[in-house]
Design an enzyme around this catalytic site. Structure first.
Site, PDB file in Angstrom:
ATOM      1  N   ASP A   1       1.424  -1.210  -0.134  1.00 54.80           N
ATOM      2  CA  ASP A   1       0.089  -0.332  -0.353  1.00 54.80           C
ATOM      3  C   ASP A   1       0.910   1.255  -0.026  1.00 54.80           C
ATOM      4  OD1 ASP A   1       1.235  -0.474   2.465  1.00 54.80           O
ATOM      5  OD2 ASP A   1      -1.182  -0.603   3.480  1.00 54.80           O
TER       6      ASP A   1
ATOM      7  N   HIS B   1      22.690   3.996 -19.614  1.00 56.81           N
ATOM      8  CA  HIS B   1      21.391   4.217 -18.329  1.00 56.81           C
ATOM      9  C   HIS B   1      22.083   3.297 -17.357  1.00 56.81           C
ATOM     10  CE1 HIS B   1      18.392   4.034 -21.867  1.00 56.81           C
ATOM     11  NE2 HIS B   1      19.687   5.398 -22.005  1.00 56.81           N
TER      12      HIS B   1
ATOM     13  N   ASP C   1      24.674  12.000 -15.013  1.00 57.20           N
ATOM     14  CA  ASP C   1      23.573  12.808 -16.100  1.00 57.20           C
ATOM     15  C   ASP C   1      21.955  12.634 -15.122  1.00 57.20           C
ATOM     16  OD1 ASP C   1      21.479  12.653 -17.856  1.00 57.20           O
ATOM     17  OD2 ASP C   1      22.396  11.454 -18.944  1.00 57.20           O
TER      18      ASP C   1
ATOM     19  N   ASP D   1      18.454  18.164 -17.743  1.00 58.78           N
ATOM     20  CA  ASP D   1      18.809  16.710 -18.223  1.00 58.78           C
ATOM     21  C   ASP D   1      20.638  17.234 -18.765  1.00 58.78           C
ATOM     22  OD1 ASP D   1      19.966  14.744 -19.454  1.00 58.78           O
ATOM     23  OD2 ASP D   1      17.882  14.511 -21.294  1.00 58.78           O
TER      24      ASP D   1
ATOM     25  N   HIS E   1      24.520   6.176 -29.870  1.00 59.77           N
ATOM     26  CA  HIS E   1      23.133   7.102 -30.000  1.00 59.77           C
ATOM     27  C   HIS E   1      22.904   8.390 -30.864  1.00 59.77           C
ATOM     28  CE1 HIS E   1      25.131   9.959 -27.124  1.00 59.77           C
ATOM     29  NE2 HIS E   1      25.321   9.243 -25.831  1.00 59.77           N
TER      30      HIS E   1
ATOM     31  N   HIS F   1      17.585  15.618 -28.113  1.00 56.27           N
ATOM     32  CA  HIS F   1      16.355  14.915 -28.373  1.00 56.27           C
ATOM     33  C   HIS F   1      14.690  16.398 -27.776  1.00 56.27           C
ATOM     34  CE1 HIS F   1      16.558  14.379 -23.739  1.00 56.27           C
ATOM     35  NE2 HIS F   1      17.648  13.954 -23.861  1.00 56.27           N
TER      36      HIS F   1
ATOM     37  N   HIS G   1      12.220  13.040 -22.322  1.00 58.21           N
ATOM     38  CA  HIS G   1      12.100  12.815 -23.631  1.00 58.21           C
ATOM     39  C   HIS G   1      10.679  12.864 -24.084  1.00 58.21           C
ATOM     40  CE1 HIS G   1      15.312   9.172 -23.748  1.00 58.21           C
ATOM     41  NE2 HIS G   1      15.726  11.024 -23.447  1.00 58.21           N
TER      42      HIS G   1
ATOM     43  N   GLU H   1      23.947  16.414 -26.438  1.00 59.10           N
ATOM     44  CA  GLU H   1      24.392  15.435 -26.092  1.00 59.10           C
ATOM     45  C   GLU H   1      25.850  14.213 -26.269  1.00 59.10           C
ATOM     46  OE1 GLU H   1      22.646  12.866 -24.005  1.00 59.10           O
ATOM     47  OE2 GLU H   1      20.165  13.224 -24.344  1.00 59.10           O
TER      48      GLU H   1
ATOM     49  N   TYR I   1      32.465   6.214 -25.718  1.00 60.40           N
ATOM     50  CA  TYR I   1      31.923   4.953 -24.781  1.00 60.40           C
ATOM     51  C   TYR I   1      33.690   3.945 -25.551  1.00 60.40           C
ATOM     52  CZ  TYR I   1      27.761   7.978 -23.913  1.00 60.40           C
ATOM     53  OH  TYR I   1      27.011   9.481 -23.882  1.00 60.40           O
TER      54      TYR I   1
ATOM     55  N   ARG J   1      29.841  11.444 -21.593  1.00 65.76           N
ATOM     56  CA  ARG J   1      28.752  12.242 -22.404  1.00 65.76           C
ATOM     57  C   ARG J   1      29.305  13.908 -21.670  1.00 65.76           C
ATOM     58  NH1 ARG J   1      25.620   8.799 -21.873  1.00 65.76           N
ATOM     59  NH2 ARG J   1      24.772   9.976 -19.672  1.00 65.76           N
TER      60      ARG J   1
ATOM     61  N   GLU K   1      26.460  16.829 -21.853  1.00 68.33           N
ATOM     62  CA  GLU K   1      25.178  17.163 -21.842  1.00 68.33           C
ATOM     63  C   GLU K   1      24.624  18.519 -22.025  1.00 68.33           C
ATOM     64  OE1 GLU K   1      21.652  13.998 -21.058  1.00 68.33           O
ATOM     65  OE2 GLU K   1      20.941  15.066 -22.390  1.00 68.33           O
TER      66      GLU K   1
HETATM   67  N1  GLY Z   1      18.945  11.512 -19.358  1.00 66.77           N
HETATM   68  C1  GLY Z   1      18.150  10.995 -20.154  1.00 66.77           C
HETATM   69  C2  GLY Z   1      18.808  11.412 -21.575  1.00 66.77           C
HETATM   70  O1  GLY Z   1      19.868  11.584 -21.058  1.00 66.77           O
HETATM   71  O2  GLY Z   1      18.171  11.019 -22.882  1.00 66.77           O
HETATM   72 MN    MN Z   2      19.138  13.750 -22.158  1.00 66.61          MN
HETATM   73 MN    MN Z   3      20.773  13.416 -19.769  1.00 64.85          MN
END
Ligand code: GLY
Ligand code: MN
Ligand code: MN
Length: 430
Positions: A34, A237, A254, A265, A344, A348, A355, A378, A382, A399, A401
């Site tokens: 619950d 991720h 991130d 982000d 990637h 976005h 996103h 971003e 890697y 990365r 971003e």
């Molecule tokens: N943190 C998710 C992305 O960078 O798309």
């Molecule tokens: Mn992002």
């Molecule tokens: Mn991100």
């Protein structure tokens, strides 16, 4: 403020024409037994209402004089002792400027009446199977009255197509909230950079981020924070966040806070001990240059893919310069030779969802950037251990971003934690 939501409903009504649009907020989600996850309203519903209670539905009746109706939880003194204040229909109507409001328990009884003789029903088709079934139930209830001369809507459309377009262009209010979310999140990254030391755990750094978000009013992260030391940065991720930080490793963070529903982000990558090694610096400078070129490519009238293409050219040339790729740049780009190291895309849309809503292509062509759009930029590299990779580069994952708004004159970067090698090392020295 209420005018702002009413104006958005009118803009949706322009798309709808004659007909009815129905938008439900998100259900509460059980975490275990619950206990519930912290409640998060549906982004489309919130965009049109500003109403944050669960169990609420907006019904927009289109036509020459559109009407916004809210169904929400009735006041309940006993439940309110346990769970807190509810606006109730009357309170919600007055405070949020709806044309009428009703208890949510009346939804199934009232919808068939509202849908009678309407040509068109718009809702989030296929988003939730139980909701689809409920909508069909209302339509069948209208059809059951056919012999009394009542017609059911002939057309069902997905309301999200119009809303995605509206949400894609942020208004001044949204840009101001996003700037504040970006400022809070930038402060959080600065704090995290200072807190990182060899021997501390990834989750300790996550705690610093959360502290900075929550204490500035961003009560939830916009997504689960990634705090990835060393090789973990090559797991895109990674959210375990439970390992000790090692001297000589990089730390990729991130993370972004959510403020009044709007996401930030940000990714920064920096050395745990405050000093980049030679190979780390070499790779970092490539990603930084790729990001600078990608940000410069964010311009009104440019295609959505322009920043990605700018980043790919720099990253691929950089991999060549490091001796990781061999061949002509154009051929390497054509063959997507960068893919094992950059898998990637470069960004976005960003907004109420991290996103965010909005198409990237229209009729098969990349969309043009327009002032008011907000996107992330971003790029990353890697470098997982492999025979084709010189050993000094093994396990370097980087990365960088930032959140970028398209403006009339070019672009505005909302996010600000240190990102050059010099600035990061200076900030970490304190
Ligand atoms: N943190 C998710 C992305 O960078 O798309
Ligand atoms: Mn992002
Ligand atoms: Mn991100």
């Amino acid at each position: 403020m209420n005018d702002m939501y009413a104006q958005r409903r009118l803009r949706l009504a322009d798309h709808l024409g004659a007909g009815v649009a129905v938008l439900a907020t998100a259900p509460e989600a059980v975490r275990n037994r619950d206990s519930h996850y912290p409640y998060r309203y549906d982004s489309y519903f919130y965009y049109l209402t500003g109403f944050v209670e669960p169990e609420a539905v907006l019904v927009l009746v289109g036509g020459v004089a559109p009407k916004g109706l809210l169904f929400c939880r009735a006041r309940d003194p006993e439940r309110e002792v346990w769970d807190g204040y509810r606006h109730g229909p009357q309170g919600a109507q007055e405070k949020f400027g709806f044309d009428a409001a009703y208890p949510i328990a009346e939804l199934d009884a009232r919808l068939p009446e509202l849908l009678a003789d309407q040509p068109r029903l718009a809702y989030a088709v296929g988003h939730d199977a139980a909701w689809d079934a409920r909508v069909l139930g209302w339509l069948n209830a209208v059809r059951a009255k056919a012999r009394s001369g009542v017609a059911a809507p002939q057309e069902i459309v997905d309301v999200r197509l119009w809303l995605d377009d509206l949400r894609l262009i942020k208004d001044a209010h949204e840009l101001a909230v996003m700037q504040r979310a970006a400022d809070i999140s930038s402060d959080a990254h600065r704090r995290a950079m200072r807190a990182a030391h060899p021997g501390r755990y990834e989750y300790e750094i996550e705690a610093e981020l959360l502290h900075a978000f929550v204490s500035a009013g961003a009560r939830q992260p916009a997504y689960t924070s990634i705090v990835a030391g060393g090789a973990h940065a090559c797991v895109l991720h990674y959210v375990e966040n439970n390992a000790p930080l090692k001297d000589g490793d990089l730390l990729l963070i991130d993370a972004g806070g959510e403020l009044d529903g709007y996401a930030s982000d940000i990714t920064r990558t920096f050395p745990v001990n405050g000093r980049f090694s030679g190979p780390q610096k070499a790779v970092y400078e490539i990603v930084l240059e790729a990001q600078a070129r990608a940000i410069a490519a964010v311009q009104p009238g440019a295609l959505w893919n322009a920043p990605h293409e700018a980043a790919l050219a720099v990253l691929t040339q950089g991999l060549k310069d490091l001796g990781i790729l061999q061949g002509e740049l154009s051929g390497l780009l054509e063959q997507e030779a960068y893919k094992p190291y950059y898998m990637h895309r470069t960004g976005h849309w960003l907004g109420l969802d991290v996103h965010d809503a909005g198409e990237y292509k229209r009729a098969g062509a990349w969309r043009e950037l327009v002032p008011g759009m907000v996107l992330t930029v971003e790029p990353g590299l890697y470098l997982r251990p492999s025979e084709s990779l010189p050993q000094p580069y093994w396990n370097i994952g980087i990365r960088i971003e930032d959140d970028v708004a398209v403006t009339a004159g070019g672009q505005h970067v909302l996010t600000s934690p240190p990102k050059t090698v010099v600035d990061i090392e200076a900030w970490m020295r304190g």
